[in-house]
Design an enzyme around this catalytic site. Structure first.
Site, PDB file in Angstrom:
ATOM      1  CD  GLU A 320      -1.449  -0.331   3.632  1.00 52.19           C
ATOM      2  OE1 GLU A 320      -2.592  -0.726   3.330  1.00 52.19           O
ATOM      3  OE2 GLU A 320      -1.122  -0.056   4.795  1.00 52.19           O
ATOM      4  CB  CYS A 321       0.766   4.368   0.174  1.00 53.34           C
ATOM      5  SG  CYS A 321       0.871   6.146  -0.174  1.00 53.34           S
TER       6      CYS A 321
END
Length: 433
Positions: A320-321
Site C-alpha cells: 500500500e502506497c
C-alpha cells in the site's frame, strides 16, 4: 455492564497548523511528569502524529474515528483506556467541525469535553471570539482554551480577559525549537535528535492552570456488548512485514488485528537490504517514505531479488502506497532523479509538489467494507488496468486503483484492518475480493 471513568478531553482547533500535536504532546508529557497515567488517541487516519504522541506519553497511540474505526470499537478502546489511565487525551483532526464525521461529532458521541488550541501569535482579544464561535456553532462542550505561541505575560492576560466564561486553561509560549516537518507531516520521531529533550522543554513551557484542569469532569465509558467473532482466517500463516524508515506507516491496530486473526508476524528491512524471510506465507509492504530513501532501495539487491522470488513462487504480496512505490519499475524523487525499484509493477512513480489525493475511502469486498484512507504526494503512470477501485467515503465516487499482478495486490489505499478482518485476510492472501 462494567463502567470505567477517566478525565477525557478532545484537543481540537479552528484548523490545521494551530499546534494541536505540539500542544497535545506537551500536555501529555507534563501530566506524565506530574505522576498521571496518560493515554492518548488520534482522531482519524494518521501514522506520524501517533508516533510522536507515543513518545510523549509512553504508550501506543491508537486511532479513534466514528467511520473508519466505528462507534462500538471506538467506545471499547476508550473504555479499555479508562481502566488503565487517569487522563485520556484525544487529538482531533483538522478543524473541530471539519469532515464527516468531524472531531466535534466524536466528542458529542461520547460526551467528551473539548479543549481548543488557538494560535494567538497574531491576535489577542480575538481569541475569545474564536473560542465562542467554536463552542456555539455545534455546539460542543468547550471546557477551555490553550493559547499557543504566546509572546508574553501581558499577551496572555489580554487573551484571558477576552475569554468571557470560557476558561483559559493553559498557554504555550512561542517555541524556539519546533518539531520538524516534511511533505507528509512531521519528521519521524526516530529521526529527530534529542526528541525527549524537546518534549520535556515543551512540557515546561506549557503553563497549565492545574486547578482548572483538575476541575474538568470525569467521563464514563462502558465496553459495548457486541458479538465477539473468534474467527482466525490467518491461522498458521506467517506474514512478513517491511518495517524501517522507508516503510513506517502502519497502524498499531493493524498489527494487533493480524495477530488476533491467527497470523505469526516477522519483520524485515528492505532499506537494510534484508531478504524476505523464507518462512513468509505472505508479504505486507506498508506505506512510508521510499522516495526519501530511493537511492538505497535501488541498490538493495538482496531485497529486490527476494521479493521477486517470493512473487514468482506464487506467494501473496500486499503493498500500500509507499510499499507499492517500491515495487514499481522506477521512482522519480523530489529532485527529479530516477531510481530503479523492484519492477513487479510496470510504470513510474513521480513525486509531485502538491498533495494528489486525500480522504477516507473503502474497499468493497464480498465480506463487506474494508475501510481506510488515502494520502499521497506522488502519481503512478502505468500500463496496468486496475483490477478494482476503492470508493470515496464522502460521495461514493471512484477512489484509488487497486492493481493486481499474479498474487500481488497494490494500491495507494491504506487499509485499517480491524474495520473488517475477514476482508483484510482476503486481501493479504490474494483471494478473490
Amino acid at each position: 455492564m462494567v463502567s470505567h471513568q477517566a478525565k477525557v478531553v478532545l484537543v481540537s482547533a479552528i484548523a490545521s497548523g494551530q499546534g494541536k500535536t505540539t500542544t497535545t504532546a506537551a500536555l501529555a508529557r507534563k501530566l506524565v511528569r506530574a505522576g498521571q497515567r496518560v493515554r492518548v488517541f488520534k482522531t482519524g487516519p494518521d501514522f506520524i502524529d501517533p508516533m510522536l504522541l507515543e513518545r510523549a506519553c509512553g504508550h501506543a497511540v491508537l486511532s479513534l474515528d466514528l467511520w473508519m474505526v466505528g462507534h462500538a470499537a471506538s467506545q471499547a478502546l476508550l473504555a479499555q483506556a479508562a481502566m488503565e489511565a487517569d487522563v485520556i487525551l484525544i487529538e482531533g483532526v483538522m478543524g473541530l467541525y471539519d469532515g464527516q464525521p468531524s472531531s466535534a461529532d466524536l466528542a458529542r458521541a461520547f460526551g467528551v469535553p473539548v479543549l481548543a488550541v488557538l494560535d494567538a501569535s497574531a491576535m489577542a482579544q480575538t481569541v475569545g471570539a474564536l473560542a465562542l464561535g467554536l463552542r456555539d456553532y455545534g455546539p460542543v462542550h468547550l471546557a477551555g482554551v490553550i493559547a499557543n505561541r504566546i509572546a508574553s505575560a501581558g499577551h496572555a492576560q489580554m487573551v484571558a480577559e477576552a475569554m468571557r466564561d470560557i476558561p483559559l486553561i493553559g498557554t504555550l509560549s512561542r517555541q524556539e525549537q519546533t518539531l520538524p516537518e516534511r511533505h507528509l507531516g512531521l519528521v519521524l520521531p526516530d529521526e529527530v535528535s534529542q526528541l525527549d529533550t524537546i518534549l520535556d522543554q515543551l512540557a515546561e513551557q506549557l503553563q497549565l492552570d492545574m486547578q482548572a484542569f483538575a476541575a474538568l469532569p470525569l467521563t464514563t465509558f462502558s465496553i459495548p456488548e457486541t458479538a465477539i467473532e473468534n474467527t482466525t482466517p490467518l491461522a498458521g500463516k506467517t506474514i512478513a512485514i517491511a518495517r524501517d524508515a522507508a516503510f513506517a506507516f502502519i497502524y498499531p491496530a493493524n498489527l494487533l488485528c493480524l495477530q488476533q486473526a491467527g497470523a505469526s508476524l516477522v519483520f524485515f528491512s528492505p532499506l537494510a537490504d534484508q531478504a524476505v524471510p523464507d518462512s513468509a506465507d505472505a508479504v505486507y509492504l506498508p506505506g512510508g517514505y521510499p522516495e526519501l530513501h530511493a537511492e538505497r532501495l535501488s541498490q538493495a539487491s538482496t531485497w529486490k531479488t527476494s521479493i521477486l522470488a517470493h512473487h514468482a513462487a506464487g506467494k501473496p504480496v500486499y503493498a500500500e502506497c509507499g510499499g507499492m512505490m517500491a515495487l514499481t519499475e522506477t521512482v522519480c524523487d523530489q529532485q527529479g532523479q530516477s531510481w530503479p525499484m523492484a519492477g513487479l509493477l510496470p510504470g513510474t512513480v513521480t513525486m509531485q509538489k502538491r498533495l494528489t489525493a486525500l480522504g477516507p475511502q473503502y474497499l468493497s469486498t464480498s465480506d463487506g467494507e474494508l475501510r481506510g484512507h488515502t494520502f499521497h504526494f506522488s502519481s503512478f503512470s502505468t500500463s496496468l488496468t486496475a483490477a478494482t477501485h476503492a470508493v470515496k467515503q464522502r460521495d461514493a465516487q471512484q477512489g484509488e486503483a487497486v492493481y493486481q499482478v499474479g498474487n500481488l495486490r497494490a494500491s495507494y489505499f491504506h487499509a485499517y484492518f480491524p474495520s473488517h478482518p475477514a476482508a483484510m485476510a482476503r486481501l493479504l492472501l490474494g483471494e478473490a475480493l
